[in-house]
Scaffold this motif. Structure first.
Motif, mmCIF file in Angstrom:
data_model
loop_
_atom_site.group_PDB
_atom_site.id
_atom_site.type_symbol
_atom_site.label_atom_id
_atom_site.label_comp_id
_atom_site.label_asym_id
_atom_site.label_seq_id
_atom_site.Cartn_x
_atom_site.Cartn_y
_atom_site.Cartn_z
ATOM 1 N N ILE A 388 0.836 -1.207 0.000
ATOM 2 C CA ILE A 388 0.000 0.000 0.000
ATOM 3 C C ILE A 388 0.872 1.258 0.000
ATOM 4 O O ILE A 388 0.673 2.178 -0.799
ATOM 5 C CB ILE A 388 -0.946 -0.007 1.212
ATOM 6 N N ILE A 389 1.859 1.312 0.901
ATOM 7 C CA ILE A 389 2.784 2.452 0.985
ATOM 8 C C ILE A 389 4.138 1.968 0.490
ATOM 9 O O ILE A 389 4.910 1.352 1.222
ATOM 10 C CB ILE A 389 2.918 2.989 2.427
ATOM 11 N N ARG A 390 4.452 2.231 -0.777
ATOM 12 C CA ARG A 390 5.627 1.619 -1.400
ATOM 13 C C ARG A 390 6.938 2.323 -1.064
ATOM 14 O O ARG A 390 8.006 1.818 -1.390
ATOM 15 C CB ARG A 390 5.442 1.582 -2.918
ATOM 16 N N PHE A 391 6.870 3.484 -0.443
ATOM 17 C CA PHE A 391 8.091 4.243 -0.182
ATOM 18 C C PHE A 391 8.227 4.421 1.325
ATOM 19 O O PHE A 391 7.759 5.401 1.895
ATOM 20 C CB PHE A 391 8.046 5.593 -0.899
ATOM 21 N N ARG A 392 8.884 3.471 1.967
ATOM 22 C CA ARG A 392 8.894 3.418 3.424
ATOM 23 C C ARG A 392 9.709 4.546 4.044
ATOM 24 O O ARG A 392 9.511 4.889 5.208
ATOM 25 C CB ARG A 392 9.445 2.069 3.889
ATOM 26 N N ASN A 393 10.640 5.143 3.275
ATOM 27 C CA ASN A 393 11.584 6.100 3.857
ATOM 28 C C ASN A 393 11.296 7.557 3.510
ATOM 29 O O ASN A 393 12.058 8.435 3.907
ATOM 30 C CB ASN A 393 13.012 5.757 3.408
ATOM 31 N N GLU A 394 10.234 7.825 2.762
ATOM 32 C CA GLU A 394 9.965 9.213 2.370
ATOM 33 C C GLU A 394 9.334 9.972 3.534
ATOM 34 O O GLU A 394 8.181 9.734 3.898
ATOM 35 C CB GLU A 394 9.042 9.256 1.148
ATOM 36 N N VAL A 395 10.094 10.900 4.099
ATOM 37 C CA VAL A 395 9.588 11.678 5.231
ATOM 38 C C VAL A 395 8.507 12.643 4.763
ATOM 39 O O VAL A 395 8.404 12.976 3.579
ATOM 40 C CB VAL A 395 10.724 12.454 5.926
ATOM 41 N N LEU A 396 7.705 13.088 5.715
ATOM 42 C CA LEU A 396 6.634 14.037 5.419
ATOM 43 C C LEU A 396 7.127 15.470 5.588
ATOM 44 O O LEU A 396 7.967 15.752 6.447
ATOM 45 C CB LEU A 396 5.447 13.778 6.341
ATOM 46 N N TRP A 397 6.600 16.344 4.754
ATOM 47 C CA TRP A 397 6.880 17.779 4.835
ATOM 48 C C TRP A 397 5.596 18.510 5.215
ATOM 49 O O TRP A 397 4.500 18.124 4.799
ATOM 50 C CB TRP A 397 7.341 18.326 3.485
ATOM 51 N N ARG A 398 5.760 19.608 5.965
ATOM 52 C CA ARG A 398 4.616 20.462 6.283
ATOM 53 C C ARG A 398 4.899 21.867 5.752
ATOM 54 O O ARG A 398 5.861 22.519 6.158
ATOM 55 C CB ARG A 398 4.351 20.494 7.784
ATOM 56 N N PHE A 399 4.040 22.308 4.828
ATOM 57 C CA PHE A 399 4.139 23.650 4.256
ATOM 58 C C PHE A 399 3.245 24.607 5.035
ATOM 59 O O PHE A 399 2.117 24.249 5.402
ATOM 60 C CB PHE A 399 3.667 23.651 2.798
ATOM 61 N N THR A 400 3.730 25.804 5.261
ATOM 62 C CA THR A 400 2.878 26.891 5.730
ATOM 63 C C THR A 400 2.435 27.678 4.502
ATOM 64 O O THR A 400 3.266 28.195 3.744
ATOM 65 C CB THR A 400 3.626 27.808 6.711
ATOM 66 N N ILE A 409 -1.670 25.354 -6.499
ATOM 67 C CA ILE A 409 -1.299 23.933 -6.467
ATOM 68 C C ILE A 409 -2.357 23.093 -7.170
ATOM 69 O O ILE A 409 -2.044 22.194 -7.956
ATOM 70 C CB ILE A 409 -1.102 23.468 -5.006
ATOM 71 N N ASN A 410 -3.621 23.406 -6.915
ATOM 72 C CA ASN A 410 -4.722 22.673 -7.551
ATOM 73 C C ASN A 410 -4.672 22.774 -9.066
ATOM 74 O O ASN A 410 -4.916 21.806 -9.788
ATOM 75 C CB ASN A 410 -6.065 23.210 -7.054
ATOM 76 N N GLN A 411 -4.348 23.948 -9.556
ATOM 77 C CA GLN A 411 -4.382 24.199 -10.998
ATOM 78 C C GLN A 411 -3.187 23.607 -11.739
ATOM 79 O O GLN A 411 -3.264 23.369 -12.948
ATOM 80 C CB GLN A 411 -4.443 25.713 -11.257
ATOM 81 N N ASN A 412 -2.092 23.349 -11.035
ATOM 82 C CA ASN A 412 -0.849 22.990 -11.719
ATOM 83 C C ASN A 412 -0.283 21.626 -11.337
ATOM 84 O O ASN A 412 0.810 21.269 -11.791
ATOM 85 C CB ASN A 412 0.212 24.063 -11.442
ATOM 86 N N THR A 413 -1.000 20.857 -10.534
ATOM 87 C CA THR A 413 -0.525 19.526 -10.157
ATOM 88 C C THR A 413 -1.693 18.546 -10.205
ATOM 89 O O THR A 413 -2.849 18.936 -10.352
ATOM 90 C CB THR A 413 0.067 19.510 -8.727
ATOM 91 N N SER A 414 -1.366 17.262 -10.072
ATOM 92 C CA SER A 414 -2.402 16.225 -10.007
ATOM 93 C C SER A 414 -2.646 15.792 -8.565
ATOM 94 O O SER A 414 -3.142 14.694 -8.313
ATOM 95 C CB SER A 414 -1.985 15.010 -10.848
ATOM 96 N N LEU A 415 -2.307 16.668 -7.623
ATOM 97 C CA LEU A 415 -2.465 16.326 -6.214
ATOM 98 C C LEU A 415 -3.927 16.398 -5.786
ATOM 99 O O LEU A 415 -4.686 17.270 -6.231
ATOM 100 C CB LEU A 415 -1.639 17.271 -5.345
ATOM 101 N N TYR A 430 8.236 13.369 -1.976
ATOM 102 C CA TYR A 430 8.169 13.460 -3.441
ATOM 103 C C TYR A 430 7.216 14.578 -3.865
ATOM 104 O O TYR A 430 7.560 15.438 -4.683
ATOM 105 C CB TYR A 430 7.710 12.114 -4.006
ATOM 106 N N ASP A 431 6.004 14.564 -3.300
ATOM 107 C CA ASP A 431 5.030 15.598 -3.648
ATOM 108 C C ASP A 431 5.472 16.961 -3.131
ATOM 109 O O ASP A 431 5.197 17.995 -3.747
ATOM 110 C CB ASP A 431 3.658 15.241 -3.074
ATOM 111 N N GLY A 432 6.161 16.959 -1.990
ATOM 112 C CA GLY A 432 6.665 18.214 -1.447
ATOM 113 C C GLY A 432 7.634 18.898 -2.393
ATOM 114 O O GLY A 432 7.602 20.126 -2.564
ATOM 115 N N ASN A 433 8.486 18.116 -3.029
ATOM 116 C CA ASN A 433 9.419 18.697 -3.996
ATOM 117 C C ASN A 433 8.692 19.297 -5.186
ATOM 118 O O ASN A 433 9.083 20.349 -5.704
ATOM 119 C CB ASN A 433 10.408 17.623 -4.468
ATOM 120 N N GLU A 434 7.623 18.621 -5.637
ATOM 121 C CA GLU A 434 6.844 19.162 -6.753
ATOM 122 C C GLU A 434 6.210 20.497 -6.370
ATOM 123 O O GLU A 434 6.232 21.462 -7.146
ATOM 124 C CB GLU A 434 5.764 18.168 -7.179
#
Length: 470
Positions: A388-400, A409-415, A430-434
């Motif tokens: 289910i979660i294929r990337f065990r080591n990808e840490v989470l980022w928190r954006f302000t 973000i909605n208009q320019n990504t598939s998130l 990964y998504d944080g870098n995008e």
């Protein structure tokens, strides 16, 4: 007079993502040594070849649960052992095989991997087996420095290598392994086909992957190919074109996780083309469920030899060592990986986003396609976490976030974004870098906090606390 072979049989697999074991959640009893025994038996039929379009690792506990090694290490250990056998004729490495954390270069695969448009010759650029030349192509994924992928258009226009190889008198047909999907990247397929058809009229079979689908495509309308490319196909070869399609052009893809194998059987005309090449008369596709009874229905009785039995023991021991068949929870319902309606209680994306939002009291986001397996109602095993979660080591980022950033973000990504009212947004690395690249490209300076946890850890804790074992 040139002899014409009666038929060519190709078996194809792709995107196995570590699934050398049965699915403990379902009545699916595939195992890798059994599949190898099937290939060994199938190859008793002349002119039979076996191919794989990549992504051997990441997506199963057998690949990813051993914390003493990089993800995929055990899978490559197994493939290294079979690399001096004749089970699989060639593999094109996929993006998971080539990502920056992959241990693939730590192994000697005896020329099993083919990657033609690599900037450096870490793998074979081509190989010839049974009068079939095999190429491997990958889109420009972010990969380990030792490999680097050359842009396809630049490579096809400037490289003399393919032309030189096609001049070989040993070749009757061409197999192109592609770690890309025809639905999502048709132009990539057609660019390769266009260049090859400029050089030769020989049979071209393109075997894709990456998008985790089964696709069988023959009698492909050349007008559609040319429309996609915005360029013409060389139709000057005599004897291979009819009714607006190329008789010597075939595309196939095979579904992921080793649940199915594709069989492509090509029958040839009695006469060769004007240039002396074999000409396909008919192409039959068959999707074979990767279980013993269906495999035996194809080739007769299958039994493991000593080597295959040894592999099975290694795999079973690893499953036991990693506790992959241990039940850790019970899912209250079925969750669908390809449901992106965040108001739908059966959407896996919605479930994960709600867990993240609740955990961090913030908005949360994840990309479409992040999940590739459903969660069935009932037992959840240790192995399921890794599928289910294929990337065990990808840490989470928190954006302000600042005003207007969510809309950008909605208009320019598939998130997929859950709870857009918060001024904070939690995403994986990964998504944080995008998001970071998008904001910077608009002159915005994001404030980012790197959290000391991963989505894998968050989801595992949620299951243990909320989906109690019966």
């Amino acid at each position: 007079m040139l002899t014409v072979i009666a038929s060519l049989i190709l078996y194809h697999q792709s995107d196995i993502h570590g699934w050398l074991i049965p699915d403990f959640r379902a009545n699916i009893q595939q195992n890798f040594p059994q599949t190898l025994a099937f290939y060994r038996t199938a190859k008793n039929t002349p002119n039979t070849l076996v191919f794989d379009s990549g992504d051997l690792i990441q997506g199963c506990g057998l690949s990813d649960a051993d914390m003493s090694h990089k993800q995929g290490y055990f899978i490559y250990e197994i493939f290294e052992q079979i690399s001096n056998k004749t089970y699989i004729d060639a593999i094109c490495p996929g993006n998971h095989d080539l990502n920056i954390d992959s241990p693939i270069l730590e192994f000697d695969f005896k020329n099993l991997f083919v990657l033609t448009n690599a900037a450096q010759s870490v793998f074979l650029r081509s190989k010839i087996v049974n009068k079939t030349i095999i190429f491997g192509f990958s889109p420009q994924f972010e990969v380990i420095d030792e490999v680097r992928i050359r842009p396809l258009a630049e490579f096809l226009e400037t490289d003399q290598y393919i032309k030189d190889r096609l001049n070989s008198q040993e070749i009757d047909q061409i197999v192109v392994l592609v770690h890309a999907g025809q639905f999502t990247d048709a132009k990539f397929f057609f660019q390769i086909y266009q260049q090859l058809r400029t050089l030769t009229d020989k049979l071209i079979v393109m075997l894709g992957g990456h998008e985790h689908l089964t696709v069988y495509n023959y009698r492909i309308k050349l007008d559609e190919v040319e429309q996609t490319l915005g360029a013409k196909i060389n139709r000057n070869w005599g004897g291979i074109f009819t009714d607006g399609f190329d008789k010597n052009f075939v595309i196939a893809e095979t579904e992921n996780f080793y649940r199915y194998i594709s069989k492509i059987q090509i029958e040839f005309e009695h006469e060769r083309s004007h240039a002396g090449s074999l000409v396909a008369r008919d192409v039959q596709f068959k999707k074979i469920e990767n279980q013993k009874d269906t495999l035996e229905a194809e080739v007769g009785r299958i039994s493991l030899d000593y080597f295959e039995t040894s592999l099975l023991s290694q795999i079973k021991n690893k499953v036991q060592e990693l506790n992959l068949s241990v039940k850790i929870g019970v899912s209250p319902r079925k969750y669908f990986c390809y449901s992106y309606d965040l108001q739908d209680g059966s959407s896996l994306s919605a479930l994960i986003l709600q867990i993240m939002a609740s955990k961090f009291s913030s908005s949360s986001a994840i990309r479409k396609g992040f999940f590739t397996v459903d969660i069935d109602a009932g037992p959840v095993f240790v192995n399921d976490l890794y599928s289910i979660i294929r990337f065990r080591n990808e840490v989470l980022w928190r954006f302000t976030l600042q005003e207007g950033w969510v809309e950008l973000i909605n208009q320019n990504t598939s998130l997929l974004i859950y709870d857009t009212q918060s001024n904070q947004l939690v995403v994986d690395y990964y998504d944080g870098n995008e998001i970071k690249e998008l904001l910077v490209s608009h002159g915005l300076i994001p404030q980012i906090e790197v959290l000391d946890t991963t989505l894998f850890t968050v989801f595992r804790k949620y299951i243990q606390e909320n989906w109690m074992v019966e």
